[in-house]
Design a protein around this motif. Structure first.
Motif, PDB file in Angstrom:
ATOM      1  N   ALA A   1       4.563  31.203   0.165  1.00 42.10           N
ATOM      2  CA  ALA A   1       4.330  32.431   0.617  1.00 42.10           C
ATOM      3  C   ALA A   1       4.489  32.978   1.290  1.00 42.10           C
ATOM      4  O   ALA A   1       5.583  33.137   1.930  1.00 42.10           O
ATOM      5  N   VAL A   2       4.382  32.536   2.373  1.00 41.50           N
ATOM      6  CA  VAL A   2       4.374  32.412   3.662  1.00 41.50           C
ATOM      7  C   VAL A   2       5.819  32.076   4.713  1.00 41.50           C
ATOM      8  O   VAL A   2       6.726  33.461   5.355  1.00 41.50           O
ATOM      9  N   ARG A   3       5.751  31.179   4.316  1.00 43.91           N
ATOM     10  CA  ARG A   3       7.422  31.228   4.457  1.00 43.91           C
ATOM     11  C   ARG A   3       8.614  31.818   3.940  1.00 43.91           C
ATOM     12  O   ARG A   3       9.324  31.698   4.314  1.00 43.91           O
ATOM     13  N   LYS A   4       8.279  32.353   2.477  1.00 46.15           N
ATOM     14  CA  LYS A   4       8.760  32.833   2.092  1.00 46.15           C
ATOM     15  C   LYS A   4       9.313  34.497   3.032  1.00 46.15           C
ATOM     16  O   LYS A   4      10.006  35.467   2.834  1.00 46.15           O
ATOM     17  N   VAL A   5       7.882  34.948   3.046  1.00 47.04           N
ATOM     18  CA  VAL A   5       8.186  36.021   3.792  1.00 47.04           C
ATOM     19  C   VAL A   5       9.148  35.989   4.861  1.00 47.04           C
ATOM     20  O   VAL A   5       9.527  37.460   6.034  1.00 47.04           O
ATOM     21  N   ILE A   6       8.583  34.908   5.664  1.00 51.65           N
ATOM     22  CA  ILE A   6       9.799  34.614   7.192  1.00 51.65           C
ATOM     23  C   ILE A   6      10.657  34.411   6.409  1.00 51.65           C
ATOM     24  O   ILE A   6      12.126  34.844   7.417  1.00 51.65           O
ATOM     25  N   ALA A   7      11.544  33.696   5.354  1.00 50.63           N
ATOM     26  CA  ALA A   7      12.994  33.697   6.193  1.00 50.63           C
ATOM     27  C   ALA A   7      13.441  35.108   5.211  1.00 50.63           C
ATOM     28  O   ALA A   7      14.381  35.437   5.444  1.00 50.63           O
ATOM     29  N   GLU A   8      13.271  36.074   3.938  1.00 52.50           N
ATOM     30  CA  GLU A   8      12.757  37.046   4.412  1.00 52.50           C
ATOM     31  C   GLU A   8      13.075  38.898   5.325  1.00 52.50           C
ATOM     32  O   GLU A   8      13.931  38.893   5.021  1.00 52.50           O
TER      33      GLU A   8
END
Length: 359
Positions: free
Chosen positions: A319-326
């Motif tokens: 979930a954290v990685r997804k926010v960072i990527a987006e």
């Protein structure tokens, strides 16, 4: 500024530390060991690799050398060779050890004498509830006495969890420590550091006020390890941080000793990664807190006490990685401003103040 000038500035600006793990072997098998070390892991560096790393660190104007592990003293000959080479280059040299070798005061004195004669300038002892299951606290006490007798810079880093059994007072109130005269006792510093699991899903309990929340994250600075400490691990990989959890975050491993000029390569590759720059200048706690503003399902307050726990979370939580990527582009301006403050404005201002004071 030309590309060559930019590269030179990148290589030299941070006052880098070279951390060396001569081996992953350790006489202790602590639960949640930050470096995954154990008595069974026999991975070790060849002495020539250690010396080559120290020589390159000198060429790149690194600030200091740290030997850690694993238990670096298990590779005694390599350790002494490395300390001598670092001292020949005028590096301050620190050793992190669990003091398993201090089986008597006489033995502790003899070992310290060899280390100091080789050029060691500081020693750090690790202990706490996990360590004492394998290395008795008495050995840490004996090692402290041997160092303090010589008025040698001595630090003890003690594990911190809620309801811990081993506390700083157990060293400070030990008869051998209280018997030290003040001018020797003053060489000793004891600090506590949160003991952390390597899996962000595992949550330890800490004393009240230790675990991070929104207010604490807001005032925490950047990570003083990522992009500042480069760790030569026993398997030949070069990591761009101090080592806690380094072996389980592939993205933090940026080079290896099979490459020519591996330290230079590690620095240049690491500094091209925006996330590492973000961690360095603002800290992982701020990044996780920021991610939670985009995705309220990300729960983190009161869960983590150590910076490295937050780093594990941002690299491993989908979930954290997804926010960072987006959404990482939202933070470019803030990170660049923080980098300018850290690398240009604050050093220039302090330099001018120092010049004015000394004029």
């Amino acid at each position: 500024m030309s590309p060559a000038d930019t590269e030179t500035a990148m290589l030299r600006r941070r006052g880098h530390t070279l951390s060396i793990m001569p081996t992953f072997t350790c006489p202790a098998k602590c639960a949640d060991c930050g470096t995954l070390s154990s008595p069974r892991d026999r991975t070790r560096l060849e002495p020539a690799v250690v010396l080559a790393a120290i020589d390159e660190a000198r060429h790149l104007n690194f600030h200091n050398i740290v030997f850690t592990g694993g238990e670096a003293t298990l590779e005694w000959k390599t350790l002494l060779l490395g300390i001598r080479r670092a001292a020949d280059h005028d590096f301050p040299v620190r050793l992190v050890t669990n003091a398993h070798w201090a089986t008597s005061l006489e033995t502790a004195r003899a070992r310290l004498a060899e280390l100091i004669d080789a050029g060691l300038s500081e020693i750090n002892y690790s202990t706490g509830d996990e360590h004492v299951r394998f290395v008795p606290l008495e050995r840490v006490v004996l090692a402290c006495v041997a160092a303090c007798e010589r008025r040698f810079r001595t630090h003890v880093m003690m594990e911190l969890k809620q309801d811990r059994g081993i506390t700083p007072d157990m060293i400070l109130e030990h008869p051998l420590i209280t018997a030290l005269p003040p001018h020797q006792f003053d060489a000793l510093t004891i600090l506590s550091s949160p003991w952390m699991p390597l899996r962000h899903e595992t949550i330890y309990q800490y004393p009240e006020g230790v675990a991070c929340d929104v207010q604490a994250a807001a005032i925490r600075g950047g990570c003083s390890s990522v992009l500042k400490t480069y760790t030569l691990q026993a398997d030949g990989r070069i990591g761009a941080c101090c080592g806690l959890g380094l072996r389980v975050i592939p993205e933090l491993n940026v080079a290896d000793t099979a490459q020519p000029q591996f330290l230079r390569r590690a620095i240049l590759d690491a500094e091209e990664d925006f996330l590492k720059l973000w961690i360095h200048h603002q800290g992982p706690a701020k990044i996780v807190a920021w991610a939670a503003t985009h995705d309220p399902s990300i729960s983190w307050e009161g869960m983590y006490a150590h910076q490295c726990q937050m780093c594990q979370r941002l690299y491993h939580d989908d979930a954290v990685r997804k926010v960072i990527a987006e959404h990482w582009q939202e933070m470019i301006a803030d990170v660049l401003q923080a980098a300018w403050l850290d690398n240009v404005h604050i050093p220039d201002t302090l330099g001018k103040l120092s010049a004015a004071v000394n004029a």
